[in-house]
Design an enzyme around this catalytic site. Structure first.
Site, short mmCIF file in Angstrom:
data_model
loop_
_atom_site.label_atom_id
_atom_site.label_comp_id
_atom_site.label_asym_id
_atom_site.label_seq_id
_atom_site.Cartn_x
_atom_site.Cartn_y
_atom_site.Cartn_z
N LYS A 112 0.82 -1.21 0.00
CA LYS A 112 0.00 0.00 0.00
C LYS A 112 0.86 1.26 0.00
CE LYS A 112 -4.37 -1.59 1.86
NZ LYS A 112 -5.51 -1.31 2.70
N LYS A 194 -4.76 -9.60 -6.91
CA LYS A 194 -6.07 -9.62 -6.27
C LYS A 194 -6.92 -8.44 -6.73
CE LYS A 194 -5.96 -6.87 -2.11
NZ LYS A 194 -6.42 -6.63 -0.78
N LYS A 197 -9.68 -2.30 -4.64
CA LYS A 197 -10.23 -1.00 -4.98
C LYS A 197 -9.15 -0.01 -5.41
CE LYS A 197 -10.42 0.77 -0.24
NZ LYS A 197 -9.22 0.07 0.16
N1 AQP Z 1 -9.73 -9.70 -3.96
C1 AQP Z 1 -10.19 -10.16 -2.80
N2 AQP Z 1 -10.52 -11.47 -2.68
C2 AQP Z 1 -10.99 -11.96 -1.51
N3 AQP Z 1 -11.17 -11.20 -0.42
C3 AQP Z 1 -10.86 -9.89 -0.49
N4 AQP Z 1 -10.94 -8.89 0.41
C4 AQP Z 1 -10.50 -7.74 -0.18
N5 AQP Z 1 -10.14 -7.98 -1.44
C5 AQP Z 1 -10.35 -9.31 -1.68
C6 AQP Z 1 -11.44 -9.03 1.76
O1 AQP Z 1 -12.45 -8.07 1.97
C7 AQP Z 1 -12.49 -7.74 3.35
C8 AQP Z 1 -12.58 -6.26 3.54
O2 AQP Z 1 -11.38 -5.71 3.13
P1 AQP Z 1 -10.90 -4.29 3.53
O3 AQP Z 1 -11.87 -3.55 4.32
O4 AQP Z 1 -9.50 -4.41 4.01
O5 AQP Z 1 -10.96 -3.73 2.13
P2 AQP Z 1 -9.85 -3.14 1.45
O6 AQP Z 1 -8.50 -3.62 1.88
O7 AQP Z 1 -10.15 -1.71 1.54
O8 AQP Z 1 -10.16 -3.72 0.04
P3 AQP Z 1 -9.12 -3.83 -1.02
O9 AQP Z 1 -9.78 -3.71 -2.30
O10 AQP Z 1 -8.33 -5.05 -0.71
O11 AQP Z 1 -8.31 -2.50 -0.78
P4 AQP Z 1 -6.79 -2.24 -0.91
O12 AQP Z 1 -6.47 -2.48 -2.33
O13 AQP Z 1 -6.69 -0.81 -0.52
O14 AQP Z 1 -6.11 -3.18 0.01
C9 AQP Z 1 -11.24 -8.34 3.98
O15 AQP Z 1 -11.59 -9.48 4.72
C10 AQP Z 1 -10.39 -8.72 2.80
O16 AQP Z 1 -9.60 -9.86 3.06
#
Ligand code: AQP
Length: 329
Positions: A112, A194, A197
């Site tokens: 990140k 993966k 967002k």
């Molecule tokens: N691609 C994914 N496949 C399976 N599970 C996923 N999760 C996130 N992406 C995947 C799961 O969603 C839950 C909530 O995650 P979060 O609140 O940590 O969401 P996030 O990190 O903002 O989502 P992103 O898209 O993964 O953001 P970035 O890219 O910023 O890190 C968690 O249980 C997570 O495992």
């Protein structure tokens, strides 16, 4: 009943398919037989800069999505993290217990912070420690998350073990609850990373126009060859689509593969676009209904926070006592 805790960030407003299939779907299933606590983690959201108006709106949109996706506030405790001040309070205790090197090993921070264009805040670095506090406050047995959270769960267990051995048994060691098939949903444009967002393009958002989603699915990167087969290593694109298709319909991957025998990638993608649209349309309608009545939504969240605080305050008090703080009368 075993306790379950999990949280989701309100940062993007809309959840994406990875969030739903990797996490929220399990939350819904687990609320039946578990004492479930689910929160919208707004404290985590501010680890990167947020516009106040957007954050406030996205927090409600996130809660509305959880309800629309099937979280039942009479079964599960649904709340907003900042409504329960004990999260930040135990977070501090956990920070004081964490080694600098230990925190530096978190791979999500490395990813990140590398992607971040603005300067990286200390909060982004300590975020997994706050997450440990989120979990330990509720003495959770299980934490339903996607694969990307496994390392943070390990840190949580290490911190709980350290506290327990230093001050006496206080925290339960939580287990990750990761459903193998949907633990990692991949980006449609780059099926080796993966769905996330922070990497727009190949992400299917639950609240976007389903026509747009169907189009993204139709233009998903597939693999060389023509056969529709599940082979995560050699056919990551097609395998990802099959995983999503199977999860949304409840059909096994084998039966899908049998059905698409002799058909092309285009057929699979077109059908999956339709499956998704059919699934997401009523979800979007329910989200809208919840957001049309913000007063009732806020009431659900206030009730959840009250229940959450009962548990969280007890754990924090015991923790403070063990540490040697003079407890207020
Ligand atoms: N691609 C994914 N496949 C399976 N599970 C996923 N999760 C996130 N992406 C995947 C799961 O969603 C839950 C909530 O995650 P979060 O609140 O940590 O969401 P996030 O990190 O903002 O989502 P992103 O898209 O993964 O953001 P970035 O890219 O910023 O890190 C968690 O249980 C997570 O495992």
């Amino acid at each position: 009943r075993p306790r379950v805790l999990s949280g989701i960030q309100p940062t993007a407003g809309s959840f994406h398919l990875g969030n739903y299939l990797g996490a929220v779907r399990q939350w819904v299933a687990l609320q039946e037989a578990h004492d479930a606590f689910y929160c919208v983690v707004d404290l985590h959201a501010i680890t990167v800069e947020q516009d106040p108006k957007v954050l406030r709106q996205n927090t409600r949109v996130s809660a509305a999505q959880l309800l629309a996706l099937g979280i039942d506030p009479d079964r599960a405790t649904l709340f907003v993290q900042s409504h329960v001040p004990e999260h930040a309070q135990l977070g501090w205790v956990m920070q004081c217990l964490t080694g600098f090197g230990e925190a530096s090993r978190m791979t999500q921070f490395k990813d990140k912070s590398a992607r971040q264009e603005q300067s990286v805040g200390v909060g982004l670095f300590t975020y997994p420690i706050l997450q440990a506090a989120d979990i330990l406050l509720y003495q959770a047995h299980y934490v339903p998350v996607g694969e990307d959270q496994r390392q943070h769960l390990e840190l949580t267990r290490d911190l709980a073990t350290r506290f327990n051995s230093r001050y006496g048994k206080t925290f339960r060691l939580p287990e990750p609850y990761i459903v193998k098939d949907t633990a990692k949903i991949f980006d449609l444009q780059d099926p080796t990373s993966k769905m996330s967002k922070s990497v727009p393009g190949g992400v299917v958002e639950l609240l976007e126009d389903p026509k747009r989603s169907a189009k993204k699915i139709r233009s998903a990167v597939t693999d060389t060859g023509r056969e529709i087969l599940f082979d995560a290593e050699n056919k990551p694109g097609v395998s990802n689509l099959l995983t999503i298709y199977s999860a949304l319909t409840g059909r096994t991957v084998e039966s899908l593969v049998a059905d698409y025998d002799g058909k092309g990638y285009g057929d699979l993608k077109k059908d999956l676009g339709e499956v998704f649209t059919e699934w997401v349309t009523p979800v979007q309608q329910r989200v809208k209904t919840y957001l049309d009545d913000v007063a009732s939504l806020d009431k659900i969240l206030a009730r959840g926070a009250e229940r959450a605080r009962e548990v969280a305050a007890g754990t924090l008090r015991r923790t403070y006592d063990k540490i040697g703080f003079v407890l207020p009368e």
